[in-house]
Design a protein around this motif. Structure first.
Motif, PDB file in Angstrom:
ATOM      1  N   ILE A  99      -4.950  -0.183  -8.245  1.00 23.50           N
ATOM      2  CA  ILE A  99      -5.176  -0.383  -6.815  1.00 23.50           C
ATOM      3  C   ILE A  99      -5.738   0.596  -6.257  1.00 23.50           C
ATOM      4  O   ILE A  99      -6.540   0.362  -5.183  1.00 23.50           O
ATOM      5  N   SER A 100      -5.799   1.964  -6.800  1.00 24.61           N
ATOM      6  CA  SER A 100      -6.393   2.962  -5.821  1.00 24.61           C
ATOM      7  C   SER A 100      -7.798   2.860  -6.033  1.00 24.61           C
ATOM      8  O   SER A 100      -8.403   3.466  -4.995  1.00 24.61           O
ATOM      9  N   SER A 101      -8.606   1.959  -6.807  1.00 26.66           N
ATOM     10  CA  SER A 101     -10.181   1.796  -6.856  1.00 26.66           C
ATOM     11  C   SER A 101     -10.221   0.764  -5.751  1.00 26.66           C
ATOM     12  O   SER A 101     -11.399   0.935  -5.025  1.00 26.66           O
ATOM     13  N   TYR A 102      -9.351  -0.036  -4.898  1.00 24.00           N
ATOM     14  CA  TYR A 102      -9.835  -0.908  -4.228  1.00 24.00           C
ATOM     15  C   TYR A 102      -9.117  -0.983  -2.668  1.00 24.00           C
ATOM     16  O   TYR A 102      -9.474  -1.683  -1.784  1.00 24.00           O
ATOM     17  N   VAL A 103      -8.036  -0.040  -2.727  1.00 25.41           N
ATOM     18  CA  VAL A 103      -7.309   0.045  -1.220  1.00 25.41           C
ATOM     19  C   VAL A 103      -7.480   1.690  -0.988  1.00 25.41           C
ATOM     20  O   VAL A 103      -7.460   2.531  -1.717  1.00 25.41           O
ATOM     21  N   LYS A 104      -7.264   1.661   0.289  1.00 25.70           N
ATOM     22  CA  LYS A 104      -7.589   3.308   0.883  1.00 25.70           C
ATOM     23  C   LYS A 104      -6.399   3.451   1.930  1.00 25.70           C
ATOM     24  O   LYS A 104      -5.688   2.357   2.508  1.00 25.70           O
ATOM     25  N   ASN A 105      -6.206   4.727   2.429  1.00 30.40           N
ATOM     26  CA  ASN A 105      -5.057   5.017   3.231  1.00 30.40           C
ATOM     27  C   ASN A 105      -3.758   4.359   3.244  1.00 30.40           C
ATOM     28  O   ASN A 105      -3.103   4.084   3.889  1.00 30.40           O
ATOM     29  N   LEU A 106      -3.258   4.328   1.863  1.00 29.08           N
ATOM     30  CA  LEU A 106      -2.143   3.752   1.396  1.00 29.08           C
ATOM     31  C   LEU A 106      -0.926   4.966   1.382  1.00 29.08           C
ATOM     32  O   LEU A 106      -1.143   5.999   1.038  1.00 29.08           O
ATOM     33  N   SER A 107      -0.104   4.669   2.499  1.00 24.53           N
ATOM     34  CA  SER A 107       0.918   5.860   2.701  1.00 24.53           C
ATOM     35  C   SER A 107       1.734   5.973   1.884  1.00 24.53           C
ATOM     36  O   SER A 107       1.949   4.965   0.987  1.00 24.53           O
ATOM     37  N   THR A 108       2.587   7.022   1.726  1.00 27.17           N
ATOM     38  CA  THR A 108       3.805   7.213   0.587  1.00 27.17           C
ATOM     39  C   THR A 108       4.760   5.922   0.973  1.00 27.17           C
ATOM     40  O   THR A 108       5.488   5.793  -0.297  1.00 27.17           O
ATOM     41  N   PRO A 109       5.124   6.029   2.151  1.00 26.36           N
ATOM     42  CA  PRO A 109       6.445   4.744   2.333  1.00 26.36           C
ATOM     43  C   PRO A 109       5.957   3.396   1.762  1.00 26.36           C
ATOM     44  O   PRO A 109       6.718   2.842   1.152  1.00 26.36           O
ATOM     45  N   VAL A 110       4.744   3.006   2.248  1.00 24.31           N
ATOM     46  CA  VAL A 110       4.385   1.838   1.722  1.00 24.31           C
ATOM     47  C   VAL A 110       4.203   1.812  -0.029  1.00 24.31           C
ATOM     48  O   VAL A 110       4.578   0.829  -0.522  1.00 24.31           O
TER      49      VAL A 110
ATOM     50  N   ARG B  47     -14.029  -8.581   7.009  1.00 19.38           N
ATOM     51  CA  ARG B  47     -12.802  -7.821   7.341  1.00 19.38           C
ATOM     52  C   ARG B  47     -12.512  -6.490   6.417  1.00 19.38           C
ATOM     53  O   ARG B  47     -13.165  -6.451   5.518  1.00 19.38           O
ATOM     54  N   LYS B  48     -11.525  -5.690   6.871  1.00 19.94           N
ATOM     55  CA  LYS B  48     -11.474  -4.412   6.189  1.00 19.94           C
ATOM     56  C   LYS B  48     -10.022  -4.449   5.443  1.00 19.94           C
ATOM     57  O   LYS B  48      -9.714  -3.347   4.749  1.00 19.94           O
ATOM     58  N   THR B  49      -9.458  -5.540   5.233  1.00 14.66           N
ATOM     59  CA  THR B  49      -8.259  -5.679   4.336  1.00 14.66           C
ATOM     60  C   THR B  49      -8.518  -6.519   3.099  1.00 14.66           C
ATOM     61  O   THR B  49      -9.332  -7.511   3.178  1.00 14.66           O
ATOM     62  N   VAL B  50      -7.501  -6.551   2.172  1.00 13.80           N
ATOM     63  CA  VAL B  50      -7.560  -7.134   0.801  1.00 13.80           C
ATOM     64  C   VAL B  50      -6.287  -7.558   0.536  1.00 13.80           C
ATOM     65  O   VAL B  50      -5.245  -6.585   0.572  1.00 13.80           O
ATOM     66  N   GLY B  51      -5.755  -8.769  -0.052  1.00 15.71           N
ATOM     67  CA  GLY B  51      -4.483  -8.918  -0.559  1.00 15.71           C
ATOM     68  C   GLY B  51      -4.573  -8.715  -1.966  1.00 15.71           C
ATOM     69  O   GLY B  51      -5.249  -8.957  -2.681  1.00 15.71           O
TER      70      GLY B  51
END
Length: 207
Positions: free
Chosen positions: A75-86, A116-120
Protein backbone atom coordinates in the motif's frame (compact mmCIF):
# COMPACT_ATOMS: atom_id res chain seq x y z
CA UNK A 1 -20.15 -15.01 -25.36
CA UNK A 2 -20.91 -16.26 -21.84
CA UNK A 3 -18.47 -15.84 -18.98
CA UNK A 4 -16.26 -18.71 -17.86
CA UNK A 5 -17.36 -20.24 -14.54
CA UNK A 6 -14.34 -21.26 -12.44
CA UNK A 7 -14.49 -23.17 -9.17
CA UNK A 8 -11.74 -22.31 -6.67
CA UNK A 9 -11.14 -23.41 -3.10
CA UNK A 10 -9.89 -20.70 -0.75
CA UNK A 11 -7.67 -23.11 1.20
CA UNK A 12 -5.66 -24.00 -1.90
CA UNK A 13 -6.49 -22.07 -5.09
CA UNK A 14 -5.21 -24.05 -8.09
CA UNK A 15 -2.34 -22.22 -9.76
CA UNK A 16 -3.35 -23.01 -13.35
CA UNK A 17 -6.79 -21.51 -12.70
CA UNK A 18 -5.24 -18.42 -11.09
CA UNK A 19 -3.01 -18.09 -14.18
CA UNK A 20 -6.08 -18.28 -16.44
CA UNK A 21 -7.82 -15.54 -14.46
CA UNK A 22 -4.75 -13.31 -14.45
CA UNK A 23 -4.37 -13.71 -18.24
CA UNK A 24 -7.94 -12.48 -18.69
CA UNK A 25 -7.32 -9.52 -16.36
CA UNK A 26 -4.16 -8.54 -18.24
CA UNK A 27 -6.21 -8.52 -21.43
CA UNK A 28 -8.69 -6.06 -19.95
CA UNK A 29 -11.20 -8.58 -18.65
CA UNK A 30 -13.73 -8.12 -15.86
CA UNK A 31 -14.22 -10.78 -13.21
CA UNK A 32 -16.52 -11.56 -10.30
CA UNK A 33 -14.81 -13.06 -7.28
CA UNK A 34 -15.35 -13.96 -3.61
CA UNK A 35 -13.94 -11.95 -0.71
CA UNK A 36 -14.19 -12.32 3.06
CA UNK A 37 -17.48 -10.41 2.84
CA UNK A 38 -19.69 -10.14 -0.26
CA UNK A 39 -18.83 -11.09 -3.83
CA UNK A 40 -17.03 -8.37 -5.74
CA UNK A 41 -16.71 -7.33 -9.37
CA UNK A 42 -13.47 -5.89 -10.67
CA UNK A 43 -10.54 -5.71 -13.07
CA UNK A 44 -6.89 -4.70 -13.22
CA UNK A 45 -6.97 -1.21 -11.69
CA UNK A 46 -4.43 0.08 -14.24
CA UNK A 47 -6.63 -0.73 -17.25
CA UNK A 48 -8.76 2.36 -17.88
CA UNK A 49 -11.12 0.67 -20.37
CA UNK A 50 -11.77 -2.22 -17.99
CA UNK A 51 -12.42 0.23 -15.14
CA UNK A 52 -14.97 2.03 -17.30
CA UNK A 53 -16.61 -1.29 -18.07
CA UNK A 54 -16.96 -2.08 -14.37
CA UNK A 55 -18.50 1.36 -13.84
CA UNK A 56 -20.99 0.80 -16.67
CA UNK A 57 -22.03 -2.58 -15.27
CA UNK A 58 -22.51 -1.14 -11.78
CA UNK A 59 -23.77 2.29 -12.93
CA UNK A 60 -21.27 4.09 -10.70
CA UNK A 61 -18.47 6.63 -11.09
CA UNK A 62 -14.80 5.55 -11.00
CA UNK A 63 -14.13 7.76 -8.00
CA UNK A 64 -16.30 5.52 -5.82
CA UNK A 65 -14.18 2.42 -6.49
CA UNK A 66 -11.75 0.81 -4.05
CA UNK A 67 -9.06 -1.75 -4.78
CA UNK A 68 -7.55 -4.89 -3.33
CA UNK A 69 -3.89 -5.23 -2.39
CA UNK A 70 -2.07 -8.43 -1.47
CA UNK A 71 -0.70 -7.15 1.84
CA UNK A 72 0.29 -3.99 3.71
CA UNK A 73 3.74 -3.85 2.11
CA UNK A 74 2.05 -2.95 -1.20
CA UNK A 75 0.00 0.00 0.00
CA UNK A 76 2.96 2.39 0.43
CA UNK A 77 2.98 2.83 -3.36
CA UNK A 78 -0.60 4.08 -3.34
CA UNK A 79 -1.12 5.94 -0.06
CA UNK A 80 0.73 8.79 1.63
CA UNK A 81 0.80 10.52 5.00
CA UNK A 82 -0.08 7.28 6.75
CA UNK A 83 0.34 7.92 10.46
CA UNK A 84 1.81 5.37 12.86
CA UNK A 85 -1.46 4.98 14.87
CA UNK A 86 -3.47 4.29 11.69
CA UNK A 87 -0.86 1.87 10.39
CA UNK A 88 -0.84 -0.04 13.69
CA UNK A 89 -4.61 -0.49 13.58
CA UNK A 90 -4.51 -1.59 9.95
CA UNK A 91 -1.74 -4.06 10.75
CA UNK A 92 -3.95 -5.68 13.38
CA UNK A 93 -7.19 -5.51 11.39
CA UNK A 94 -5.89 -6.75 8.03
CA UNK A 95 -6.38 -9.06 6.26
CA UNK A 96 -9.97 -8.55 7.27
CA UNK A 97 -13.43 -7.21 6.39
CA UNK A 98 -12.50 -3.53 6.22
CA UNK A 99 -12.09 -0.84 3.58
CA UNK A 100 -9.72 1.90 4.73
CA UNK A 101 -9.99 5.29 3.03
CA UNK A 102 -6.55 6.89 2.87
CA UNK A 103 -4.75 9.75 1.14
CA UNK A 104 -3.68 8.62 -2.33
CA UNK A 105 -0.41 9.08 -4.21
CA UNK A 106 0.03 9.82 -7.91
CA UNK A 107 0.59 6.08 -8.49
CA UNK A 108 -3.16 5.52 -8.26
CA UNK A 109 -4.47 5.63 -11.85
CA UNK A 110 -6.16 8.90 -12.79
CA UNK A 111 -9.34 7.00 -13.67
CA UNK A 112 -9.78 6.25 -9.97
CA UNK A 113 -8.79 9.49 -8.28
CA UNK A 114 -9.17 12.26 -10.84
CA UNK A 115 -11.53 14.24 -8.60
CA UNK A 116 -10.46 13.14 -5.16
CA UNK A 117 -7.32 12.79 -3.10
CA UNK A 118 -8.25 9.61 -1.27
CA UNK A 119 -8.63 5.96 -2.15
CA UNK A 120 -10.23 2.91 -0.54
CA UNK A 121 -7.88 0.01 0.24
CA UNK A 122 -8.98 -3.61 0.86
CA UNK A 123 -6.90 -6.59 1.97
CA UNK A 124 -9.58 -9.27 2.32
CA UNK A 125 -9.11 -12.34 4.49
CA UNK A 126 -9.62 -14.61 1.49
CA UNK A 127 -6.80 -16.30 -0.42
CA UNK A 128 -8.55 -16.23 -3.79
CA UNK A 129 -8.48 -12.48 -4.55
CA UNK A 130 -5.12 -12.08 -2.77
CA UNK A 131 -3.54 -14.83 -4.89
CA UNK A 132 -4.95 -13.19 -8.03
CA UNK A 133 -3.53 -9.78 -7.05
CA UNK A 134 -0.16 -11.29 -6.14
CA UNK A 135 0.13 -13.10 -9.47
CA UNK A 136 -1.16 -10.11 -11.46
CA UNK A 137 1.34 -7.72 -9.89
CA UNK A 138 -1.32 -5.00 -9.69
CA UNK A 139 -4.25 -4.31 -7.39
CA UNK A 140 -7.70 -5.21 -8.68
CA UNK A 141 -10.78 -3.03 -8.48
CA UNK A 142 -13.36 -4.06 -5.92
CA UNK A 143 -16.98 -3.06 -5.76
CA UNK A 144 -19.77 -5.16 -4.29
CA UNK A 145 -22.33 -7.21 -6.20
CA UNK A 146 -25.67 -5.69 -5.23
CA UNK A 147 -29.03 -7.38 -5.62
CA UNK A 148 -32.25 -5.66 -6.62
CA UNK A 149 -34.14 -7.77 -4.08
CA UNK A 150 -35.70 -5.61 -1.34
CA UNK A 151 -34.85 -8.14 1.37
CA UNK A 152 -31.54 -9.62 0.23
CA UNK A 153 -29.13 -6.77 -0.51
CA UNK A 154 -26.23 -8.91 -1.72
CA UNK A 155 -26.21 -12.08 -3.80
CA UNK A 156 -24.44 -14.93 -1.99
CA UNK A 157 -24.90 -17.90 -4.36
CA UNK A 158 -22.19 -17.94 -7.10
CA UNK A 159 -24.43 -19.91 -9.47
CA UNK A 160 -27.17 -17.28 -9.23
CA UNK A 161 -24.53 -14.56 -9.65
CA UNK A 162 -23.36 -16.33 -12.81
CA UNK A 163 -26.91 -16.47 -14.19
CA UNK A 164 -27.25 -12.73 -13.70
CA UNK A 165 -23.83 -11.57 -14.92
CA UNK A 166 -22.73 -14.23 -17.42
CA UNK A 167 -23.23 -11.92 -20.40
CA UNK A 168 -21.65 -8.89 -18.70
CA UNK A 169 -18.31 -10.19 -17.40
CA UNK A 170 -15.56 -12.57 -18.57
CA UNK A 171 -15.15 -14.82 -15.52
CA UNK A 172 -17.27 -15.67 -12.49
CA UNK A 173 -15.32 -17.41 -9.74
CA UNK A 174 -17.20 -19.85 -7.55
CA UNK A 175 -15.51 -19.65 -4.17
CA UNK A 176 -18.49 -20.96 -2.23
CA UNK A 177 -21.35 -19.02 -0.68
CA UNK A 178 -20.48 -15.43 0.17
CA UNK A 179 -21.58 -13.29 3.08
CA UNK A 180 -24.48 -10.87 2.70
CA UNK A 181 -22.76 -8.21 4.83
CA UNK A 182 -20.28 -5.83 3.19
CA UNK A 183 -17.00 -4.55 4.62
CA UNK A 184 -16.82 -1.85 7.25
CA UNK A 185 -15.62 1.37 5.62
CA UNK A 186 -13.29 3.51 7.75
CA UNK A 187 -12.10 6.98 6.72
CA UNK A 188 -8.58 7.54 8.06
CA UNK A 189 -7.58 10.37 5.71
CA UNK A 190 -7.49 12.84 8.63
CA UNK A 191 -5.71 10.47 11.02
CA UNK A 192 -8.99 9.67 12.73
CA UNK A 193 -11.16 6.57 12.55
CA UNK A 194 -14.46 7.68 11.06
CA UNK A 195 -16.88 4.84 10.37
CA UNK A 196 -18.46 5.63 7.00
CA UNK A 197 -20.37 2.34 6.77
CA UNK A 198 -20.93 -0.28 9.43
CA UNK A 199 -20.24 -3.71 8.00
CA UNK A 200 -18.84 -7.08 8.95
CA UNK A 201 -15.70 -5.74 10.62
CA UNK A 202 -15.72 -4.48 14.21
CA UNK A 203 -13.04 -1.78 14.42
CA UNK A 204 -13.33 -1.52 18.21
CA UNK A 205 -11.49 -4.84 18.45
CA UNK A 206 -8.34 -3.23 17.03
CA UNK A 207 -8.26 0.30 18.44
Amino acid sequence: MSATFIKLYEENPEQHKIDEIVKVLRNGGVIIYPTDTVYGIGCDFSNAKAVQRVCQIKQIKPQSLSFICYDLSEISSYVKNLSTPVFKVMKKALPGPFTFILNSTSNVPKALNAKRKTVGIRIPDNNIPRHIVHELGNPIITTSIHDEDEIVEYSTDPELIYEKYQNLVDIVIDGGYGSNVASTVVNCANDEFEIVREGLGDLDLYI
